[in-house]
Motif scaffolding. Structure first.
Motif, mmCIF file in Angstrom:
data_model
loop_
_atom_site.group_PDB
_atom_site.id
_atom_site.type_symbol
_atom_site.label_atom_id
_atom_site.label_comp_id
_atom_site.label_asym_id
_atom_site.label_seq_id
_atom_site.Cartn_x
_atom_site.Cartn_y
_atom_site.Cartn_z
ATOM 1 N N GLY A 177 0.747 -1.255 0.082
ATOM 2 C CA GLY A 177 0.009 0.061 -0.003
ATOM 3 C C GLY A 177 0.914 1.256 0.011
ATOM 4 O O GLY A 177 0.629 2.285 -0.794
ATOM 5 N N THR A 178 1.839 1.171 0.873
ATOM 6 C CA THR A 178 2.568 2.376 1.082
ATOM 7 C C THR A 178 3.663 2.553 -0.391
ATOM 8 O O THR A 178 3.634 3.826 -0.880
ATOM 9 N N ALA A 179 3.966 1.433 -0.830
ATOM 10 C CA ALA A 179 4.647 1.500 -2.150
ATOM 11 C C ALA A 179 3.876 2.070 -3.403
ATOM 12 O O ALA A 179 4.132 2.635 -3.966
ATOM 13 N N LEU A 180 2.529 1.553 -3.317
ATOM 14 C CA LEU A 180 1.686 2.152 -4.251
ATOM 15 C C LEU A 180 1.456 3.610 -4.250
ATOM 16 O O LEU A 180 1.669 4.556 -5.419
ATOM 17 N N GLU A 181 1.403 4.152 -3.101
ATOM 18 C CA GLU A 181 1.347 5.566 -2.548
ATOM 19 C C GLU A 181 2.479 6.154 -3.304
ATOM 20 O O GLU A 181 2.512 7.193 -3.971
ATOM 21 N N ASN A 182 3.722 5.606 -2.832
ATOM 22 C CA ASN A 182 5.030 6.146 -3.171
ATOM 23 C C ASN A 182 4.905 6.372 -4.783
ATOM 24 O O ASN A 182 5.470 7.552 -5.323
ATOM 25 N N SER A 183 4.678 5.346 -5.420
ATOM 26 C CA SER A 183 4.834 5.299 -6.880
ATOM 27 C C SER A 183 3.928 6.372 -7.450
ATOM 28 O O SER A 183 4.372 7.016 -8.649
#
Lengths: 282, 293
Positions: free
Chosen positions: A73-79
């Motif tokens: 989830g965090t990674a998607l947000e960062n992307s």
């Protein structure tokens, strides 16, 4: 893309060969993705015992676990943050530069244009070491800005060259009459150049988004905190660590692929146009 | 009307933001990479100037040679695999030799959006003992213990990677050729048909020659792109096992960021750039020649 050719039909043996080649190539392209998709719905034991079989009782268990364990989830947000900010910044910086280079009669424009086109030859690997050392010294390492800045810089040469050839085609008369009306250049840029460039801006933004979204090395090297990883980096690292948890690997890879399939379905036409008209591979 | 001075100020305010970012991040560091390539440095402590020693070492470094060989293999699969196959697929679609051409095009072009590192992970799963390929081989041959060992094979370890590259990029050339095929007037093919030319003759004697410049320019772009290859191979094998699947950029990464050999790593970077510049110069020279004919 339109298939304009409506000529006399090709002979039978050509058509049969065409079917064989097309179907084969399409199967090789699509089947691994389909297999990954349905396998991700199987528990681990089923994956090991019957690797090709459809799931007996499809379940999203793997997804729930991969999503939380991998911090996806965090990674998607960062992307989304990296890609969104970088794409918008690149777009306006490139349009502004293209306006300056195309419509102002200064000699240095030639030099700037040449300098930007040299950038097409440079690779990430040519500058990553000094850039890494510099980011460490300035304190940009492990920050979002430290990732976004190189994203923008590496995308500028291509974007500027695409924008330049388009902005050159905007009639000078339009700009001159705005000048006579007393408009400032900043106003001319925002109220004339930007709206008139909408078609090319769409292509630029879509290609730019794709390159930023799939970028790997900057995030990989310039961030060490898990909280700053982008989706491709987080998934590669997560999937690589799950030695025998095949279900988790598959689910995380599908999570990485799904946003791009959605993107592809939305923008297929522009992608074909953008790449077809000579955007380079990278 | 505005005066010349404020016009110049406006001009710079449009061009300079992009140029400053570009120069600071892409041009300026390049000078440092070049400088570092003549030194020996561990990332800390004193920097020792060693002249051309790093470049001399490249000439006799067996790992670098494997990397260079594999980069050349990527060039070959691009120029003799992706491009001809892309052209063939494009021609078949363009001539509507299959029904549902649009659907085929959409499905074949799909991998272009998937990031290389994820493509790498996907194919590692396809080749794994519980993946598609070994399972099919087991069912076809009845050998229940079959697993793929090609990755450890000294001569063929790079073959699966070449296959994945073909899978990933052929459709890009297909789309480029499709766009160019649509610029050829139908009457050209129509006239040839009237003269009784067969499909094979039309393809070889008319289509290929017309598209020759496109083929040529894409080949050179593919060559210069091939020397940059990193993401897919790094994610698939990391250059291993025993450096068998090494390419120059992966070797550069490991040398610099894993083994902290900044000077030697920078020399590899510079060599990669030189290969790319050479390929682009070739394009320029050849394009000029083509235009003159």
């Amino acid at each position: 893309m339109q298939y304009r050719s409506r000529l006399a039909i090709a002979p039978l043996h050509w058509r049969i060969s065409a079917y064989i080649i097309m179907v084969l190539f399409t199967l090789i392209t699509v089947f691994p993705l389909v297999w990954l998709g349905y396998s991700s719905l199987k528990p681990n034991a089923e994956i090991v015992q019957h690797p090709l079989a459809l799931p007996q009782a499809p379940s999203f268990d793997n997804y729930v676990r991969a999503w939380t364990m991998g911090g996806l989830g965090t990674a998607l947000e960062n992307s989304l943050i990296y890609t969104g900010i970088a794409t918008v910044s690149t777009l306006f910086l490139a349009l502004a530069a293209a306006f300056g280079l195309a419509k102002f009669p200064f000699k240095s424009a030639k030099f700037f244009t040449w300098a930007f086109s040299v950038g097409l030859m440079l690779t990430v690997h040519a500058v990553i070491v000094p850039l890494f050392l510099a980011e460490v010294r300035i304190g940009l390492i492990n920050t979002r800005l430290g990732v976004i800045l190189p994203y923008v810089a590496f995308d500028l040469p291509m974007s500027i060259l695409i924008a330049l050839s388009y902005v050159k085609g905007i009639p000078d008369a339009l700009i001159e009459s705005a000048e006579i009306d007393g408009a400032k250049y900043r106003q001319i840029f925002w109220s004339l150049i930007v709206p008139l460039s909408a078609p090319v801006a769409a292509t630029m933004a879509i290609l730019s988004f794709l390159r930023h979204w799939n970028e790997f090395l900057f995030v990989f090297i310039f961030t060490t905190k898990k909280a700053l990883k982008s989706l491709p980096v987080a998934i590669t690292q997560f999937a690589g660590r799950q030695n025998i948890e095949y279900g988790l690997q598959y689910a995380s890879l599908v999570i990485g692929i799904m946003p791009m399939i959605l993107f592809y379905m939305l923008f297929h036409r522009q992608l074909v146009k953008g790449f077809g008209e000579g955007a380079l591979k990278e | 009307m505005v005066n010349a001075r404020s016009k110049r100020r406006s001009y710079l305010s449009f061009v300079l933001p992009a140029f400053v970012i570009y120069a600071a991040i892409m041009v300026f560091p390049l000078v440092f990479t070049l400088g570092l390539s003549f030194t020996k440095w561990k990332g800390y402590g004193p920097i020792e100037f060693v002249g051309f020693q790093n470049y001399a070492r490249l000439l006799s470094d067996p790992v670098f040679h494997i990397g260079l060989r594999n980069n050349v293999l990527i060039v070959l699969i691009s120029v003799f695999g992706q491009i001809p196959l892309g052209l063939l697929l494009a021609y078949m679609l363009h001539r509507r030799m299959v029904k549902g051409a649009k659907l085929f095009e959409i499905l074949i072009f799909l991998p272009i959006t998937i990031s290389s590192v994820i493509v790498a992970q996907l194919w590692n799963r396809v080749f794994s003992p519980v993946g598609i390929l070994p399972t099919i081989v087991r069912q076809l041959t009845g050998n229940h213990d079959y697993i793929m060992t090609i990755f450890e094979n000294k001569d063929f370890a790079f073959v699966p990677i070449m296959f994945v590259l073909l899978w990933q990029h052929t459709s890009l050339y297909m789309v480029i050729f499709l766009a160019n095929l649509q610029r050829i007037p139908d009457s050209v093919i129509e006239a040839a048909k009237m003269e009784g030319a067969s499909e094979g003759i039309i393809f070889r004697k008319i289509i290929v020659p017309i598209l020759a410049p496109v083929v040529f320019i894409n080949s050179i772009l593919a060559i210069s792109g091939s020397f940059k290859s990193f993401d897919l191979i790094y994610s698939m094998t990391g250059g291993g096992p025993a450096h068998l699947t090494e390419v120059m950029a992966v070797y550069m990464y490991n040398t610099t960021f894993v083994f902290q050999n900044y000077g030697y790593g920078s020399a590899i970077s510079i060599v990669i750039i030189l290969f790319i510049v050479a390929a682009i110069m070739l394009t320029k020279a050849a394009t000029n020649k083509l235009n003159m004919v």
